[in-house]
Design a protein around this motif. Sequence first.
Motif, PDB file in Angstrom:
ATOM      1  N   HIS A  32       0.850  -1.189   0.000  1.00  0.00           N
ATOM      2  CA  HIS A  32       0.000   0.000   0.000  1.00  0.00           C
ATOM      3  C   HIS A  32       0.893   1.250   0.000  1.00  0.00           C
ATOM      4  N   SER A  33       0.348   2.340  -0.427  1.00  0.00           N
ATOM      5  CA  SER A  33       1.077   3.602  -0.559  1.00  0.00           C
ATOM      6  C   SER A  33       2.083   3.521  -1.687  1.00  0.00           C
ATOM      7  N   PHE A  34       1.779   2.701  -2.600  1.00  0.00           N
ATOM      8  CA  PHE A  34       2.608   2.542  -3.761  1.00  0.00           C
ATOM      9  C   PHE A  34       2.308   3.666  -4.741  1.00  0.00           C
ATOM     10  N   CYS A  35       3.248   3.994  -5.552  1.00  0.00           N
ATOM     11  CA  CYS A  35       2.982   4.970  -6.599  1.00  0.00           C
ATOM     12  C   CYS A  35       3.578   4.436  -7.898  1.00  0.00           C
ATOM     13  N   LEU A 116      -5.557  -2.101  -1.401  1.00  0.00           N
ATOM     14  CA  LEU A 116      -6.330  -0.909  -1.021  1.00  0.00           C
ATOM     15  C   LEU A 116      -5.978  -0.501   0.409  1.00  0.00           C
ATOM     16  N   PRO A 117      -6.025   0.792   0.696  1.00  0.00           N
ATOM     17  CA  PRO A 117      -5.748   1.209   2.079  1.00  0.00           C
ATOM     18  C   PRO A 117      -6.704   0.522   3.066  1.00  0.00           C
ATOM     19  N   LYS A 118      -6.165   0.208   4.235  1.00  0.00           N
ATOM     20  CA  LYS A 118      -7.014  -0.411   5.278  1.00  0.00           C
ATOM     21  C   LYS A 118      -7.851   0.667   5.946  1.00  0.00           C
ATOM     22  N   ASN A 188     -14.799   6.968  -3.102  1.00  0.00           N
ATOM     23  CA  ASN A 188     -14.651   8.427  -3.148  1.00  0.00           C
ATOM     24  C   ASN A 188     -13.231   8.874  -3.481  1.00  0.00           C
ATOM     25  N   THR A 189     -12.240   8.141  -2.975  1.00  0.00           N
ATOM     26  CA  THR A 189     -10.860   8.597  -3.174  1.00  0.00           C
ATOM     27  C   THR A 189     -10.204   7.979  -4.406  1.00  0.00           C
ATOM     28  N   ARG A 190     -10.805   6.905  -4.961  1.00  0.00           N
ATOM     29  CA  ARG A 190     -10.068   6.183  -6.005  1.00  0.00           C
ATOM     30  C   ARG A 190     -10.803   6.034  -7.327  1.00  0.00           C
ATOM     31  N   ASP A 216      -5.372   3.299 -10.395  1.00  0.00           N
ATOM     32  CA  ASP A 216      -5.667   4.123  -9.226  1.00  0.00           C
ATOM     33  C   ASP A 216      -4.493   4.215  -8.245  1.00  0.00           C
ATOM     34  N   LEU A 217      -3.328   3.769  -8.679  1.00  0.00           N
ATOM     35  CA  LEU A 217      -2.131   3.962  -7.851  1.00  0.00           C
ATOM     36  C   LEU A 217      -1.466   5.298  -8.141  1.00  0.00           C
ATOM     37  N   LEU A 218      -1.951   5.973  -9.156  1.00  0.00           N
ATOM     38  CA  LEU A 218      -1.319   7.242  -9.533  1.00  0.00           C
ATOM     39  C   LEU A 218      -1.677   8.348  -8.544  1.00  0.00           C
ATOM     40  N   ASN A 219      -0.655   8.966  -7.998  1.00  0.00           N
ATOM     41  CA  ASN A 219      -0.851  10.068  -7.050  1.00  0.00           C
ATOM     42  C   ASN A 219      -1.082  11.383  -7.783  1.00  0.00           C
ATOM     43  N   CYS A 254      -3.221  14.647 -12.417  1.00  0.00           N
ATOM     44  CA  CYS A 254      -3.868  15.739 -11.678  1.00  0.00           C
ATOM     45  C   CYS A 254      -5.327  15.373 -11.458  1.00  0.00           C
ATOM     46  N   TYR A 255      -5.738  15.335 -10.178  1.00  0.00           N
ATOM     47  CA  TYR A 255      -7.140  14.978  -9.881  1.00  0.00           C
ATOM     48  C   TYR A 255      -8.088  16.132 -10.199  1.00  0.00           C
ATOM     49  N   GLY A 256      -7.528  17.291 -10.459  1.00  0.00           N
ATOM     50  CA  GLY A 256      -8.345  18.473 -10.735  1.00  0.00           C
ATOM     51  C   GLY A 256      -7.695  19.686 -10.101  1.00  0.00           C
ATOM     52  N   GLU A 266     -11.984  15.457  -0.006  1.00  0.00           N
ATOM     53  CA  GLU A 266     -12.302  14.373  -0.939  1.00  0.00           C
ATOM     54  C   GLU A 266     -11.285  13.233  -0.916  1.00  0.00           C
ATOM     55  N   TYR A 267     -10.004  13.575  -0.669  1.00  0.00           N
ATOM     56  CA  TYR A 267      -8.972  12.537  -0.813  1.00  0.00           C
ATOM     57  C   TYR A 267      -8.149  12.297   0.445  1.00  0.00           C
ATOM     58  N   GLY A 268      -8.317  13.155   1.459  1.00  0.00           N
ATOM     59  CA  GLY A 268      -7.614  12.929   2.723  1.00  0.00           C
ATOM     60  C   GLY A 268      -6.131  13.263   2.692  1.00  0.00           C
ATOM     61  N   PHE A 269      -5.719  14.223   1.866  1.00  0.00           N
ATOM     62  CA  PHE A 269      -4.324  14.669   1.926  1.00  0.00           C
ATOM     63  C   PHE A 269      -4.238  16.149   1.563  1.00  0.00           C
ATOM     64  N   VAL A 270      -3.043  16.693   1.800  1.00  0.00           N
ATOM     65  CA  VAL A 270      -2.796  18.111   1.540  1.00  0.00           C
ATOM     66  C   VAL A 270      -1.597  18.200   0.612  1.00  0.00           C
TER      67      VAL A 270
HETATM   68  C1  SAM Z   1      -6.075   7.182  -6.339  1.00  0.00           C
HETATM   69  S1  SAM Z   1      -5.231   6.922  -4.867  1.00  0.00           S
HETATM   70  C2  SAM Z   1      -3.538   6.980  -5.310  1.00  0.00           C
HETATM   71  C3  SAM Z   1      -2.751   5.805  -4.805  1.00  0.00           C
HETATM   72  C4  SAM Z   1      -2.408   5.794  -3.343  1.00  0.00           C
HETATM   73  N1  SAM Z   1      -1.133   6.484  -3.122  1.00  0.00           N
HETATM   74  C5  SAM Z   1      -2.287   4.369  -2.798  1.00  0.00           C
HETATM   75  O1  SAM Z   1      -1.239   4.011  -2.327  1.00  0.00           O
HETATM   76  O2  SAM Z   1      -3.236   3.620  -2.830  1.00  0.00           O
HETATM   77  C6  SAM Z   1      -5.580   8.423  -4.063  1.00  0.00           C
HETATM   78  C7  SAM Z   1      -5.020   8.533  -2.685  1.00  0.00           C
HETATM   79  O3  SAM Z   1      -3.612   8.615  -2.722  1.00  0.00           O
HETATM   80  C8  SAM Z   1      -3.124   9.534  -1.780  1.00  0.00           C
HETATM   81  N2  SAM Z   1      -2.458  10.623  -2.536  1.00  0.00           N
HETATM   82  C9  SAM Z   1      -2.577  10.925  -3.839  1.00  0.00           C
HETATM   83  N3  SAM Z   1      -1.785  11.939  -4.201  1.00  0.00           N
HETATM   84  C10 SAM Z   1      -1.119  12.295  -3.090  1.00  0.00           C
HETATM   85  C11 SAM Z   1      -0.154  13.301  -2.800  1.00  0.00           C
HETATM   86  N4  SAM Z   1       0.298  14.131  -3.719  1.00  0.00           N
HETATM   87  N5  SAM Z   1       0.305  13.395  -1.531  1.00  0.00           N
HETATM   88  C12 SAM Z   1      -0.148  12.569  -0.573  1.00  0.00           C
HETATM   89  N6  SAM Z   1      -1.075  11.604  -0.775  1.00  0.00           N
HETATM   90  C13 SAM Z   1      -1.555  11.461  -2.018  1.00  0.00           C
HETATM   91  C14 SAM Z   1      -4.340  10.055  -1.015  1.00  0.00           C
HETATM   92  O4  SAM Z   1      -4.475   9.270   0.134  1.00  0.00           O
HETATM   93  C15 SAM Z   1      -5.475   9.774  -1.972  1.00  0.00           C
HETATM   94  O5  SAM Z   1      -6.713   9.570  -1.322  1.00  0.00           O
END
Ligand code: SAM
Length: 423
Positions: A32-35, A116-118, A188-190, A216-219, A254-256, A266-270
Motif C-alpha cells: 500500500h502507498s505505492f505509486c 487498497l488502504p485499510k 470516493n478517493t479512487r 488508481d495507484l497514480l498520485n 492531476c485529480y483536478g 475528498e482525498y484525505g491529503f494536503v
Molecule cells: C487514487 S489513490 C492513489 C494511490 C495511493 N497512493 C495508494 O497508495 O493507494 C488516491 C489517494 O492517494 C493519496 N495521494 C494521492 N496523491 C497524493 C499526494 N500528492 N500526496 C499525498 N497523498 C496522495 C491520497 O491518500 C489519496 O486519497
Amino acid sequence: MIFLCTDQNGVSYVFLFLHRHSNSLISLSFPHSFCLFAIGSTISWHKKVQKQEGQMIISLPESCLLTTDTVIRSYLGAYITKWKPPPSPLLALCTFLVSEKHAGDRSLWKPYLEILPKAYTCPVCLEPEVVNLLPKSLKAKAEEQRAHVQEFFASSRDFFSSLQPLFVEAVDSIFSYSALLWAWCTVNTRAVYLRPRQRECLSAEPDTCALAPYLDLLNHSPRVQVKAAFNEETHSYEIRTTSRWRKHEEVFICYGPHDNQRLFLEYGFVSVHNPYACVYVSREILVKYLPSRDKQMDKKISILKDHGYIENLTFGWDGPSWRLLTALKLLCLEAEKFTCWKKVLLGEVISDTNEKTSLDIAQKICYYFMEETNAMLQKVSHMKDEKEALINQLTLVESLWTEELKILRASAKTLHSLQTAFT
Ligand SMILES: C[S@@+](CC[C@H](N)C(=O)[O-])C[C@H]1O[C@@H](n2cnc3c(N)ncnc32)[C@H](O)[C@@H]1O
C-alpha cells in the motif's frame, strides 16, 4: 495483459497480470502507498523510459474496470434487481466491495482488495476532536460528509438484510458502519469518472464511478496536466500525459484544480505548494473590520449576495483574490458614492480612498487569519504531544494550517506592496 513497475526505491520489479477471460488480477505484489514510476506501465512503455508529452501513461481495458456492471453480473445482481426502491449505483459498488473483502481468499478481486488502504484519512474518518481543529469552512463540510455517510448507512441497512441468504454470518456484522465507511472512502478517493449510464435496476443517481485497479495507484500533483477518459473506440480507460517524465521519476496525474481544503475533504491529503491552495474568508470575517455604524451595510451585503460575491472570497499566493477585493471595495464605498456600486462590480476604480480603505481592511483580515492560524498550529502541536494515537491525523491537520500560513504570509507581502502605492 502484463503491467510492469518498480517499488518505491525503484529497485525491484513487480508484475501484475490481468487475466483477460476472468478479469481477475492474477499476481500483484506491491505494498500500500505505492505509486507509479516512469519505468513502464505496459510492455511497450518499458521500451521507452522517458514519457513524451501527449503519450499514454496507462490504458486499462474496460474488462478490468470494477463498475456497477461488474456488480450486477455478480451474485449480488439478483438481489439488486429485486430490491425496491432500486439501490443507488454507489450502494451497489460499496456493497460489492464489502462483500468481496469479506470473501477474503475466495474473492477474485483479492489481489486488488489487498492493496487498497485499510483505513482512510478523509475528514469523515477523523476523530471529532481532530475535526474540531479544522478551519471553520472545512469543519462544516467535514460534518456534512459524516452526516451524509451516516445517513447512507442507515438507509442501506434494510437492503443489506435482504442479502442474508448469501452469507453464513449475520449481515449486520459484515455490513457494519466501519465496513461501509471503508467502501465509501475507497470509491470516493479512487474511482475514475465514466460517462453517466442508466440502468433500470439502479436508482436515477448518476452512475459515473468505476474502480480502476493499478491505474488508481497514480498520485496527484497540481502541477501536471493529463487527459483522462474512457476511450469508446479502444474500450479502455486511458490516461495521457501532457508533462514529461524521466526514468525512475514518480508519475503523477492531476485529480483536478483543487485547493487543499477540497483535497483534504475528498482525498484525505494536503498538497504542499499547491498553486490552487487558498484561505477562505467567511461573511462574518469579511465584515469584522468594517465600520459598524455604516447605515448602508445591510444593503451592501444584500447586493453582494445577489451578485454571488459573498462566497469563495479568498487569499491566495498572489494576494487577495479579485473577488475578495471587489467585495471589500463595495463594502467600503463612501455613503455619497453608494450609487456607484455597479461600477465596483465591473472592476472600475471609484476613488483612491476606496482603493486604500479596502486594501487596509484586507490587510487587517489577513493579519487576523495569521494570528488565528498560529494559534491553531500551537493547539495542534500541544495535542500531538498529548494524544500519540492521533499523531497521523494531527500531522495532516497541521500541514493544512502550515500551508494556509504560507499563503497568508505571501498575501500580506503583496498587500503591503499594493498599499505603498497609496502612501
Ligand atoms: C487514487 S489513490 C492513489 C494511490 C495511493 N497512493 C495508494 O497508495 O493507494 C488516491 C489517494 O492517494 C493519496 N495521494 C494521492 N496523491 C497524493 C499526494 N500528492 N500526496 C499525498 N497523498 C496522495 C491520497 O491518500 C489519496 O486519497
